[in-house]
Every structure is written in C-alpha cells, then in structure tokens.
Design an enzyme around this catalytic site. Structure first.
Site, mmCIF file in Angstrom:
data_model
loop_
_atom_site.group_PDB
_atom_site.id
_atom_site.type_symbol
_atom_site.label_atom_id
_atom_site.label_comp_id
_atom_site.label_asym_id
_atom_site.label_seq_id
_atom_site.Cartn_x
_atom_site.Cartn_y
_atom_site.Cartn_z
ATOM 1 N N GLY A 93 40.135 45.691 32.916
ATOM 2 C CA GLY A 93 38.963 46.308 32.303
ATOM 3 C C GLY A 93 38.827 47.752 32.723
ATOM 4 O O GLY A 93 39.470 48.217 33.668
ATOM 5 N N GLY A 141 40.971 41.949 33.756
ATOM 6 C CA GLY A 141 40.359 41.466 32.522
ATOM 7 C C GLY A 141 41.321 40.723 31.626
ATOM 8 O O GLY A 141 40.920 39.815 30.889
ATOM 9 N N GLU A 164 42.528 43.315 43.055
ATOM 10 C CA GLU A 164 41.192 43.873 43.284
ATOM 11 C C GLU A 164 40.877 44.194 44.753
ATOM 12 O O GLU A 164 40.083 45.096 45.028
ATOM 13 C CB GLU A 164 40.128 42.908 42.735
ATOM 14 C CG GLU A 164 40.037 42.870 41.219
ATOM 15 C CD GLU A 164 41.104 41.995 40.574
ATOM 16 O OE1 GLU A 164 41.166 41.938 39.334
ATOM 17 O OE2 GLU A 164 41.888 41.357 41.315
ATOM 18 N N ASP A 172 37.761 38.806 40.084
ATOM 19 C CA ASP A 172 36.687 38.207 39.298
ATOM 20 C C ASP A 172 37.228 37.521 38.049
ATOM 21 O O ASP A 172 38.273 36.895 38.099
ATOM 22 C CB ASP A 172 35.635 39.268 38.965
ATOM 23 C CG ASP A 172 36.170 40.378 38.079
ATOM 24 O OD1 ASP A 172 37.388 40.617 38.082
ATOM 25 O OD2 ASP A 172 35.360 41.029 37.366
#
Length: 439
Positions: A93, A141, A164, A172
């Site tokens: 993302g 994402g 991340e 996530d």
C-alpha cells in the site's frame, strides 16, 4: 519565531500531501484497476505497473463494491485477481501518502486502513471461488488481496515478504491471522525477519495453494474462465492439473528446509496436533509437564497449569499449541529452540546462544529492525492464533492507528482501547528514539 517555523513546516506538509493525494487519486488516463466480466468470471487487474501495482484508496473503493456485487450476482461464478506488467502482483500500500496525511490531520490515515481491512475481510469470507495469481512481487497490501482468498497461485517470479518490522510497523492486512497458522513457528520467523520467499517456496511454505509456471498462467486463466461448473472441487482440479505440469524447481528443496528444526523446535508437535493423535499427545504433554514440575517441588502449580492447558486445548488447538510451545520448562526436549520462546528477548537470547551461522545471521537481521515493531509483532501473532480473521483485522486497525500516531507525532485516538494506549505510548517513547539513532 518557533510558532512561525512550525506553521511553515505544517504548510509544507499540507502541500506535499496534496501532491501525493493528487498522484494517488488521479488515473493519468489509465484506470488504476480494471474490473472486467469475462464469461461467468469477474476479473480484477491491478493496473499500476509503473509503481508495482501499489494499492491506494481509490483502487480499494473500486474493488470492494464490485466484489460484493459479483458475490450476489447469479451470472458470476468465480473471481480472478492479478497484476499488470509482469513485475508485481501488488508490492504493498501507499504508506507514504498515509503518513503524510496523518501529519496534517487528514482522515486518509484512518480511511485507508479501515477500508483496506474491510476489503481483506470481504475476500476472506467471499462465498465463491476467489483465485489470486500472485506472480511477481507480493508484499504488504498485495498479501492482503490474495492470502485470505481460497486459491493463491504462485509462479517462479513470485517474491513474497512481510517487511514491516524494518519500517517501524507490523505485518498487518490480516498477518496476525494467517502467519501463526503456517507450519510451526515459520510465520513468526517470516514476520519478524521479513525473510523473502521466492517461486515454488511460496507454495511450500503454505502462503500459496498452488505453483504454476508463468508461461502457463494465460492458459490456466482461460480454462478457469471457461469452466462450466465453478465449484471449489472443479477449480481445485484445474489448478492441480496445471501444478502437475509445472516441474520447474521441483527437485530443489525448500529454501528453509535445513533450518526448520532450528526455527521451530515444535515442528514435530505441530504435525501431531493436526493429526489423529490429539488426545494421546495431550495426555503425554500434560503428564510430562506435571511430572517435571513435581520433581522440582512445584507440584502446587501443576493443577492450575493442567487446567489452563486443558481449557486451551478444548477451545482451540492453536491456543493449546502456543501455550505448550512457549513453556520454557520443556526446552529439554530439543536444543533447537531459536524462535520458540515466550518473549522477543527470549528469541534474541536463543539466537545469540546458539552460535550457528543461521542463528548469527538472524540475530544480525533482527538487530536492524525496529525493537518496538518486533515486540508488537510477536504479541500480534500470539493473540491472532486464537482469533477469527475479522477479530484480527479489528485488532490490527487499532494497532495501525496507534502506529500512525507515533509516526506522525500526533495524539493516540480515543478509539484505541486503554491497555493498548498505555502500552504503546510507554514503549514508543522509550524504544523508538534508540532505533532512530541507531539507523
């Protein structure tokens, strides 16, 4: 003077945000996502090849309603999602735009994560066959757009990672759900280290359901689109047949094969927990623990511990597995306990004490990551192992907003539950400055 300087910095942030948002929201003459109906199949194409099909809010807002429409459309039997350009399925993302938005109080920081996670949950609960062709880079994402679907097809060009912890965030998009459900501690290892899996190894790890050589993907897509019966069984049959025709790298072992016993001392236990020997293993494990503690003079605690394990076992095999595997008093069963510890400090201790080249390498990798991210990620996966996908995504949304508040130096939103607010505020102020200076 200080006030005017602050105002000038804020104004620059607003102008930068406006430029980024204009870039994110505009199509530049080309649709950022293509939504096509081919026969009885809905086909989603991520169409931002110049930026590796990075996911933005505009794309999310196009995909989500279309998925819901196809799910209820009697003329649509399956959904296929893929990336344009050949280099990436989706590399993640647009975190830069989200961070800049947070700095000036723009709602994009809330909207992006909320709507992205809603899309992830919709994919996870989609009632019809959902097939993701994850050729090329698949991170962040892009993982959320694929891994929760029923079928994920990797190719020799696939590059999977959840990096991340290297940027001060956490894995996530439902990482707290799917990572602890991989073999043993493999998911925890991937989450903490950001280790990259390539090609067939993505399927061997359990991230992809199938491996098909990239030259065969167009034929596979055509055959799926032409299916007269699009049941799960029929889709599986087609995917299996193409996988059987794909021999590339089949003779090479899994890249982590020789290290799995080091990553997880409970690999053999995980196997039994998912086999027919559950009751037998439960009795043996609890018996061993009780006997060991009684021999050490801690028999008083045996009954309460036995009860804790029994409750966890009855409620969820994964919860039982985590409780049992994190018990430091059972380390006599194997010397290989690198990623099986009850804390991040325990993992680092295991790595430094082991002395093998693999352990040294992983200790070096983890030393470059955000210490706070490592701790948060460890706890995230531990909690996520016993939660549903929807519950994990709710948890991760709260975590994302707290992370954005630290990154943008703004106040933690009132929607974050108090225990999380206290914990994250305390850890961020004490640990993050050290990480910033070190890097």
């Amino acid at each position: 003077m200080l006030k005017s300087l602050t105002s000038a910095c804020r104004l620059r942030s607003i102008h930068r945000l406006q430029r980024i948002q204009a870039h994110m929201m505009s199509s530049h003459g080309e649709p950022e996502v293509l939504l096509d109906k081919v026969g009885r199949a809905g086909v989603i194409t991520m169409n931002r090849p110049k930026v590796l099909n990075a996911l933005n809010l505009t794309m999310i807002r196009q995909i989500l309603p279309q998925l819901k429409k196809w799910e209820n459309d009697a003329e649509t039997d399956i959904v296929i999602i893929k990336g344009a350009g050949g280099k990436a399925f989706c590399a993640g993302g647009d975190i830069r735009a989200v961070t800049e938005a947070g700095k000036v109080g723009d709602s994009l920081a809330q909207d992006f994560f909320r709507e992205e996670y809603t899309l992830n949950n919709t994919i996870g609960s989609f009632k019809k066959p959902y097939i993701a062709f994850i050729g090329g880079i698949t991170m962040g994402g892009g993982v959320g757009l694929s891994v929760h679907g029923r079928f994920r097809v990797a190719t020799e060009k696939t590059l999977f990672a959840m990096p991340e912890t290297a940027i001060g965030l956490f894995p996530d998009v439902g990482g707290g759900y799917f990572l602890p459900r991989l073999q043993g501690k493999l998911g925890l290892f991937l989450a903490l280290t950001g280790f990259r899996l390539k090609g067939r190894d993505v399927q061997r790890a359990g991230v992809a359901t199938h491996f098909v050589e990239s030259v065969k993907i167009p034929d596979l897509e055509n055959e799926l689109v032409d299916l007269k019966s699009s049941s799960d069984a029929e889709v599986t049959k087609v995917l299996d047949s193409y996988q059987n025709q794909s021999s590339m790298d089949s003779d090479k072992p899994f890249v982590l094969d020789k290290h799995l016993h080091n990553i997880d001392r409970w690999a053999f236990l995980f196997f039994f927990l998912n086999s027919g020997f559950l009751s037998f293993l439960k009795v043996v494990a609890l018996g061993l623990l009780t006997a060991l503690r009684a021999a050490r003079g801690s028999g008083d605690v045996c009954i309460s511990q036995w009860t804790e394990y029994s409750v966890a076992y009855k409620q969820d095999k994964q919860a039982f597995f985590f409780l049992f595997a994190s018990d430091s008093e059972l380390t006599f069963l194997s010397p290989n306990r690198l990623f099986s510890a009850s804390s991040m400090e325990g993992i680092m201790h295991n790595l430094k004490a082991d002395g093998s080249e693999f352990a040294k390498k992983q200790a070096e990798v983890l030393s470059k990551m955000s210490p706070t991210s490592l701790k948060i990620t460890y706890r995230q996966l531990q909690a996520g192992a016993t939660l549903s996908l929807q519950e994990v995504l709710v948890m991760e949304y709260r975590m994302s907003q707290a992370c954005m508040c630290w990154l943008t130096k703004t106040r933690v939103p009132s929607g974050i539950h108090q225990p999380w607010r206290r914990c994250l505020s305390r850890v961020w102020t004490s640990v993050f400055p050290l990480w910033e200076r070190r890097t």
